[in-house]
Scaffold this motif. Sequence first.
Motif, PDB file in Angstrom:
ATOM      1  N   VAL A  43       0.944  -1.225   0.059  1.00  9.91           N
ATOM      2  CA  VAL A  43      -0.053   0.037  -0.009  1.00  9.91           C
ATOM      3  C   VAL A  43       0.782   1.294  -0.197  1.00  9.91           C
ATOM      4  CG1 VAL A  43      -1.779   1.242   1.204  1.00  9.91           C
ATOM      5  CG2 VAL A  43      -1.821  -1.327   1.184  1.00  9.91           C
ATOM      6  N   GLU A 127      -0.429  -3.118  -5.206  1.00 10.05           N
ATOM      7  CA  GLU A 127      -1.596  -2.272  -5.322  1.00 10.05           C
ATOM      8  C   GLU A 127      -1.210  -0.921  -6.147  1.00 10.05           C
ATOM      9  OE1 GLU A 127      -3.801  -1.807  -1.813  1.00 10.05           O
ATOM     10  OE2 GLU A 127      -4.193  -3.898  -1.647  1.00 10.05           O
ATOM     11  N   TYR A 128      -0.164  -0.750  -6.252  1.00  9.59           N
ATOM     12  CA  TYR A 128       0.212   0.384  -7.200  1.00  9.59           C
ATOM     13  C   TYR A 128       1.456   0.004  -7.837  1.00  9.59           C
ATOM     14  CZ  TYR A 128       3.584   1.720  -3.848  1.00  9.59           C
ATOM     15  OH  TYR A 128       4.993   1.563  -2.984  1.00  9.59           O
TER      16      TYR A 128
END
Length: 129
Positions: A43, A127-128
């Motif tokens: 995250v 997630e990124y």
Amino acid sequence: MEFALVVIPLLMVIAGIVNFGLVFAQQLALDNSVRAGARAGVVDTGNNPVTVATAQWNSTAIAKSQTSAFAVTYPSGVGSTCKGSAFGQNMVVRATVASKFLIPWPLPGSVVPKTVTLSSQAEFQCEYQ
């Protein structure tokens, strides 16, 4: 006379229960700290996974009481953050620690080890990018 014959095996069983409980609690603390570190890495929070995992590990008194240094590694190719990772790539965080038994065994070291190595691994998808 019967009590003298039974007390030594009984004490060894009790010591085994206590040692197992301590090592089990340390394994749970290790799992939680590695999971928290890996989650912080995937995250985009700006937190270093090693810092988060170490802080989580140090916050549990039972974890630090009978263990060696807390070592964190990244066995995958992602590293400490997911920045620049490919789509679907996973971040893996692994930690190991050596735990001493709380109640030492009255047996030679070759029969029962003096320490046990605990390890844990957490894997999350980035997630990124």
